[in-house]
Enzyme design. Sequence first.
Site, PDB file in Angstrom:
ATOM      1  CG  HIS A   1      -7.741   3.778   0.600  1.00  0.00           C
ATOM      2  ND1 HIS A   1      -7.160   3.222  -0.502  1.00  0.00           N
ATOM      3  CD2 HIS A   1      -6.783   4.541   1.195  1.00  0.00           C
ATOM      4  CE1 HIS A   1      -5.892   3.620  -0.573  1.00  0.00           C
ATOM      5  NE2 HIS A   1      -5.633   4.423   0.438  1.00  0.00           N
TER       6      HIS A   1
ATOM      7  CG  HIS B   1      -1.409   6.442  -2.065  1.00  0.00           C
ATOM      8  ND1 HIS B   1      -2.638   6.386  -2.687  1.00  0.00           N
ATOM      9  CD2 HIS B   1      -1.605   5.946  -0.815  1.00  0.00           C
ATOM     10  CE1 HIS B   1      -3.534   5.888  -1.851  1.00  0.00           C
ATOM     11  NE2 HIS B   1      -2.936   5.598  -0.704  1.00  0.00           N
TER      12      HIS B   1
ATOM     13  CD  GLU C   1      -7.203   6.619   5.732  1.00  0.00           C
ATOM     14  OE1 GLU C   1      -7.844   6.709   4.675  1.00  0.00           O
ATOM     15  OE2 GLU C   1      -6.059   7.121   5.872  1.00  0.00           O
TER      16      GLU C   1
ATOM     17  CG  HIS D   1      -1.953   1.027   1.282  1.00  0.00           C
ATOM     18  ND1 HIS D   1      -3.303   0.746   1.335  1.00  0.00           N
ATOM     19  CD2 HIS D   1      -1.868   2.371   1.283  1.00  0.00           C
ATOM     20  CE1 HIS D   1      -3.990   1.874   1.357  1.00  0.00           C
ATOM     21  NE2 HIS D   1      -3.145   2.878   1.346  1.00  0.00           N
TER      22      HIS D   1
ATOM     23  CG  ASP E   1      -1.390   5.712   3.249  1.00  0.00           C
ATOM     24  OD1 ASP E   1      -1.783   5.358   2.132  1.00  0.00           O
ATOM     25  OD2 ASP E   1      -2.122   6.307   4.071  1.00  0.00           O
ATOM     26  CG  ASP E   2       0.267   8.876   1.161  1.00  0.00           C
ATOM     27  OD1 ASP E   2       0.157   8.722  -0.061  1.00  0.00           O
ATOM     28  OD2 ASP E   2      -0.659   8.665   1.967  1.00  0.00           O
TER      29      ASP E   2
HETATM   30  N1  ADE Z   1      -4.568   9.042  -0.726  1.00  0.00           N
HETATM   31  C1  ADE Z   1      -3.307   9.046  -0.306  1.00  0.00           C
HETATM   32  N2  ADE Z   1      -3.235   8.667   0.992  1.00  0.00           N
HETATM   33  C2  ADE Z   1      -4.506   8.415   1.394  1.00  0.00           C
HETATM   34  C3  ADE Z   1      -5.100   7.997   2.598  1.00  0.00           C
HETATM   35  N3  ADE Z   1      -4.384   7.733   3.694  1.00  0.00           N
HETATM   36  N4  ADE Z   1      -6.437   7.853   2.641  1.00  0.00           N
HETATM   37  C4  ADE Z   1      -7.186   8.101   1.562  1.00  0.00           C
HETATM   38  N5  ADE Z   1      -6.684   8.494   0.401  1.00  0.00           N
HETATM   39  C5  ADE Z   1      -5.353   8.663   0.304  1.00  0.00           C
HETATM   40 ZN    ZN Z   2      -3.662   4.903   1.117  1.00  0.00          ZN
END
Ligand code: ADE
Ligand code: ZN
Length: 327
Positions: free
Chosen positions: A190, A12, A193, A10, A271-272
Amino acid sequence: MRALPKVELHLHLEGAAPPGFIRSLAAEKHVDISGIFDANGAYAFNGFADFLRVYEAASSVLRSPEDYARLTAAVLEDLAGQSVIYAETFVCPALCGAGDLPAWRDHLAAMTEVSARVAAAGGPVLRGIATAIRHFGPERARAAALCAAETAGDWLVGFGMAGNETLGKAGDFAWAFDCAREAGLRLTCHAGEWAGPEAIRETIGALGVERIGHGLSAVRDPALVEMLAERGIVLEICPGSNIALGLCAGWAAHPIAKLRDAGVKVTISTDDPPFFRTTLTREYERLAEAFGWEEADFAALNRVAAEAAFCDAGTRDDILQQTGASR
Ligand code: ADE
Ligand code: ZN
């Protein structure tokens, strides 16, 4: 921990762009996005809605296949530095070519070419998951699914949805997921969350996904936890992201250990990473401190991730061998 071979499901692609990379691209293109950085040059945001705004502003400087090729190379270099042997990355047809199929094909070709070159040189193996963005609405999700369906193959192996899950219903996106499934793409979305466990149930029921991005609110619904464990639905958990965005009080309060102990297939991702000031190694180290997990636990978690990977069986067996477990 850094040297342990890792699998990440996961991630992005735009969200993995180092702030310096985005700044230099913005300078090249004479775009002013200085408002998204703090005094130290890191991404600055306040809460989830603001995170999405900053994310989209950073992504706005990525405009050509060449930009995406450079980004893919930079991200693969970072992944190699974390001993990631296999990763799946979310890429958005809405951002790579604005939903236009020929433009998407060009972006995809650029990313695929860089991935193949890096893998051939012994670097991490990368696969793509085309992603709809929920707050862009069902119409643009359809366009993303059509792009994905037309380009499904060895590199593009999945379809998913990110974005603001508090908007709309999962069922509004069923057409897009059905289209992707019919093209042979594997599915993730997703859910859970920002929304509660009912959103996870709804996503599984309406979209037929085999993996859930995040899914941490499942812990509030024991019957759902049992269902996830029984059906083998995999959670792509990103603890550092959840903590940075204020969903969990801290590492020890994160539900990942409870979910794992209940028999749910959990995996660990970032994630990011530059947005949340994390790396996959840092995630492992914090989880080891919080829950006493050892190398054998992480090796087992990596096997779960390898088995849940959307790649072909041959690639999966290679990864399993590198994580120390052939089938
Ligand atoms: N896009 C990038 N990171 C995200 C996240 N944590 N939740 C939803 N969309 C996203
Ligand atoms: Zn994500």
